[in-house]
Design an enzyme around this catalytic site. Structure first.
Site, PDB file in Angstrom:
ATOM      1  N   LYS A 123       0.833  -1.310   0.159  1.00 39.45           N
ATOM      2  CA  LYS A 123      -0.115  -0.023   0.154  1.00 39.45           C
ATOM      3  C   LYS A 123       0.821   1.127   0.119  1.00 39.45           C
ATOM      4  O   LYS A 123       0.328   2.273  -0.507  1.00 39.45           O
ATOM      5  CB  LYS A 123      -0.830   0.069   1.176  1.00 39.45           C
ATOM      6  CG  LYS A 123      -2.116  -1.150   1.012  1.00 39.45           C
ATOM      7  CD  LYS A 123      -3.417  -0.955   1.563  1.00 39.45           C
ATOM      8  CE  LYS A 123      -4.379  -1.806   1.030  1.00 39.45           C
ATOM      9  NZ  LYS A 123      -5.730  -2.002   1.469  1.00 39.45           N
ATOM     10  N   LYS A 205      -3.126 -10.955  -7.188  1.00 41.32           N
ATOM     11  CA  LYS A 205      -4.140 -11.067  -6.293  1.00 41.32           C
ATOM     12  C   LYS A 205      -5.334 -10.279  -7.238  1.00 41.32           C
ATOM     13  O   LYS A 205      -5.016  -8.841  -7.505  1.00 41.32           O
ATOM     14  CB  LYS A 205      -4.265 -10.572  -5.052  1.00 41.32           C
ATOM     15  CG  LYS A 205      -5.311 -10.835  -4.170  1.00 41.32           C
ATOM     16  CD  LYS A 205      -4.906 -10.288  -2.613  1.00 41.32           C
ATOM     17  CE  LYS A 205      -5.562  -8.685  -2.501  1.00 41.32           C
ATOM     18  NZ  LYS A 205      -5.918  -8.556  -1.283  1.00 41.32           N
ATOM     19  N   LYS A 208      -9.995  -5.099  -5.799  1.00 37.03           N
ATOM     20  CA  LYS A 208     -10.921  -4.171  -5.759  1.00 37.03           C
ATOM     21  C   LYS A 208     -10.232  -2.598  -6.246  1.00 37.03           C
ATOM     22  O   LYS A 208     -10.645  -1.642  -6.966  1.00 37.03           O
ATOM     23  CB  LYS A 208     -12.059  -3.768  -4.690  1.00 37.03           C
ATOM     24  CG  LYS A 208     -11.240  -3.525  -3.317  1.00 37.03           C
ATOM     25  CD  LYS A 208     -12.396  -3.553  -2.295  1.00 37.03           C
ATOM     26  CE  LYS A 208     -11.767  -3.435  -1.114  1.00 37.03           C
ATOM     27  NZ  LYS A 208     -12.465  -4.310   0.208  1.00 37.03           N
TER      28      LYS A 208
HETATM   29  P1  ATP Z   1      -7.688  -3.767  -1.456  1.00 31.72           P
HETATM   30  O1  ATP Z   1      -7.700  -3.885  -2.829  1.00 31.72           O
HETATM   31  O2  ATP Z   1      -8.328  -2.140  -1.104  1.00 31.72           O
HETATM   32  O3  ATP Z   1      -6.370  -4.128  -0.682  1.00 31.72           O
HETATM   33  P2  ATP Z   1      -8.841  -6.019  -1.052  1.00 31.72           P
HETATM   34  O4  ATP Z   1      -9.903  -6.534  -2.146  1.00 31.72           O
HETATM   35  O5  ATP Z   1      -7.686  -7.078  -0.872  1.00 31.72           O
HETATM   36  O6  ATP Z   1      -8.788  -4.506  -0.814  1.00 31.72           O
HETATM   37  P3  ATP Z   1      -9.821  -6.393   1.709  1.00 31.72           P
HETATM   38  O7  ATP Z   1     -10.931  -5.714   2.439  1.00 31.72           O
HETATM   39  O8  ATP Z   1      -8.402  -6.121   2.116  1.00 31.72           O
HETATM   40  O9  ATP Z   1      -9.753  -6.537   0.297  1.00 31.72           O
HETATM   41  O10 ATP Z   1     -10.224  -7.985   2.244  1.00 31.72           O
HETATM   42  C1  ATP Z   1     -11.283  -8.565   2.680  1.00 31.72           C
HETATM   43  C2  ATP Z   1     -11.092 -10.081   2.648  1.00 31.72           C
HETATM   44  O11 ATP Z   1     -11.112 -10.383   1.446  1.00 31.72           O
HETATM   45  C3  ATP Z   1      -9.810 -10.386   3.403  1.00 31.72           C
HETATM   46  O12 ATP Z   1     -10.166 -11.593   4.287  1.00 31.72           O
HETATM   47  C4  ATP Z   1      -8.999 -10.922   2.251  1.00 31.72           C
HETATM   48  O13 ATP Z   1      -8.163 -11.913   2.883  1.00 31.72           O
HETATM   49  C5  ATP Z   1     -10.176 -11.503   1.523  1.00 31.72           C
HETATM   50  N1  ATP Z   1      -9.489 -11.256  -0.027  1.00 31.72           N
HETATM   51  C6  ATP Z   1      -9.302 -10.072  -0.531  1.00 31.72           C
HETATM   52  N2  ATP Z   1      -9.027 -10.306  -1.981  1.00 31.72           N
HETATM   53  C7  ATP Z   1      -9.124 -11.588  -2.092  1.00 31.72           C
HETATM   54  C8  ATP Z   1      -8.693 -12.428  -3.307  1.00 31.72           C
HETATM   55  N3  ATP Z   1      -8.344 -11.966  -4.356  1.00 31.72           N
HETATM   56  N4  ATP Z   1      -8.865 -13.854  -2.944  1.00 31.72           N
HETATM   57  C9  ATP Z   1      -9.204 -14.243  -1.877  1.00 31.72           C
HETATM   58  N5  ATP Z   1      -9.561 -13.567  -0.790  1.00 31.72           N
HETATM   59  C10 ATP Z   1      -9.422 -12.197  -1.050  1.00 31.72           C
END
Ligand code: ATP
Ligand code: LTN
Length: 340
Positions: A123, A205, A208
């Site tokens: 980040k 990964k 969003k």
């Molecule tokens: P950002 O893109 O803003 O970092 P993010 O999409 O990674 O956000 P978070 O709010 O950080 O989402 O994650 C919420 C939950 O979803 C956490 O338990 C995280 O491990 C899970 N998660 C996020 N992205 C994935 C993914 N691509 N596959 C599986 N689990 C995910």
């Protein structure tokens, strides 16, 4: 040694959260939310699910967008199947004990530990103009979220494993310094879909905050957009539906299909033997639409009933505050603060 961990607690506890930092992706659903719903249905745990709004402001948020994302997320939690009347679903900022315990844990976390966190490094790279202290100490606040509820289990995607390890270290460190206070939690990481990858770059990964919209599927994407994004997903020059070196894109779609249909990877390989990527992608798209369509319909209904949503988060905050207050008053006493 004095043992103060709540002994009256009959069911094991779960806590987890998602940041309201944007619209939810299929990765969030498969890696986290869907497992929350399954675990809640099993009815052997007492669960607390929160919208981590305090965490979200570690990255600059437009206030009106944050408000909207918070309400959207609450509605989506329920639309995905969480029973918010049975167990608390709440906003983190409605429970002051999170920041209170966060501070105590900040004072028990080493700079070196925080500097090693990969989420911080990622980040900081993405938001180089705003590398703030909150972003750095975020993992201590996340540990506070979990330890406040004496959680046994924390269902998250694989990317959160490192934060969970730090949480366990902090719990043990505090217990050793001040006598047993916190349960030491275990991560619960799904076998399938722990890390759904970007549809455009299967080494990254699905996230969003990815600037390329074709890389993710949002839970609220229109149906034709979902189909289009899956059809455009990166595969490889071959045609075989199977896992292996160089097949990361196909393997990612297989994981999605497996998560949507509960079929194993072997069953999927057998199902598409002799068929091309076209048939496979159509099946993946159909399986995603089958799961997301009813969620989108429930979400639309819930968004028409703001009074209901308000009653849900108020009830959630009341229950969460009740549990959290017990832990924070114990912690304050143990560190040596005079009782007010
Ligand atoms: P950002 O893109 O803003 O970092 P993010 O999409 O990674 O956000 P978070 O709010 O950080 O989402 O994650 C919420 C939950 O979803 C956490 O338990 C995280 O491990 C899970 N998660 C996020 N992205 C994935 C993914 N691509 N596959 C599986 N689990 C995910
Ligand atoms: N750090 C998590 C979100 C989060 C969380 C939590 C997850 C905040 N507090 C407590 C589990 C338990 C993330 O960025 N995905």
């Amino acid at each position: 040694m004095e043992n103060n961990i709540e002994s009256t607690q009959s069911k094991k506890r779960i806590l987890s959260g998602i940041q309201p930092s944007g619209a939810l992706t299929l990765g969030n659903y498969v890696g986290a939310l869907r497992n929350w719903v399954q675990l809640q249905k099993e009815d052997i745990y007492e669960s607390y699910y929160m919208i981590a709004d305090l965490h979200a402001i570690t990255v600059r948020q437009e206030p009106k967008d944050l408000r909207k994302n918070c309400m959207d997320l609450l509605a989506l939690f329920i639309a995905c199947g969480l029973d918010a009347e049975k167990e608390p679903v709440f906003f983190q900022s409605h429970v002051p004990a999170h920041t209170q315990l966060g501070w105590v844990l900040d004072c028990n976390t080493y700079m070196g530990e925080l500097s090693r966190m990969t989420q911080f490094k990622d980040k900081s790279r993405k938001h180089a103009d705003n590398i703030n202290a909150g972003l750095f100490t975020y993992p201590s606040l996340m540990a506070a979220d979990i330890l406040l509820y004496q959680a046994d289990l924390v269902p998250v995607g694989k990317d959160q494993k490192q934060h969970l390890e730090l949480t366990r270290d902090l719990a043990n460190r505090f217990n050793n310094a001040y006598s047993d206070t916190f349960k030491v939690p275990e991560p619960y990481i799904p076998k399938i879909g722990a890390k759904i990858m970007s549809l455009q770059d299967p080494m990254q990964k699905m996230s969003k905050s990815d600037p390329n919209e074709n890389s993710f599927i949002l839970l609220l994407d229109p149906i034709d957009t979902i189909v289009k994004k899956i059809k455009r997903a990166v595969t490889d020059s071959g045609s075989e539906v199977c896992c292996g070196e160089g097949k990361e894109g196909v393997e990612n779609l297989m994981s999605i299909y497996s998560a949507m249909t509960n079929k194993t990877m072997d069953e999927i390989t057998a199902e598409f033997e002799g068929k091309g990527y076209g048939d496979f992608k159509s099946a993946v798209a159909e399986s995603v639409v089958d799961v997301l369509k009813p969620i989108q319909e429930r979400y639309a209904d819930l968004m028409k009933n703001k009074d209901y949503l308000e009653s849900v988060y108020k009830m959630g905050a009341e229950k969460a505050n009740y549990t959290a207050r017990k832990t924070i008053s114990k912690v304050y006493r143990k560190v040596g603060f005079i009782q007010p």
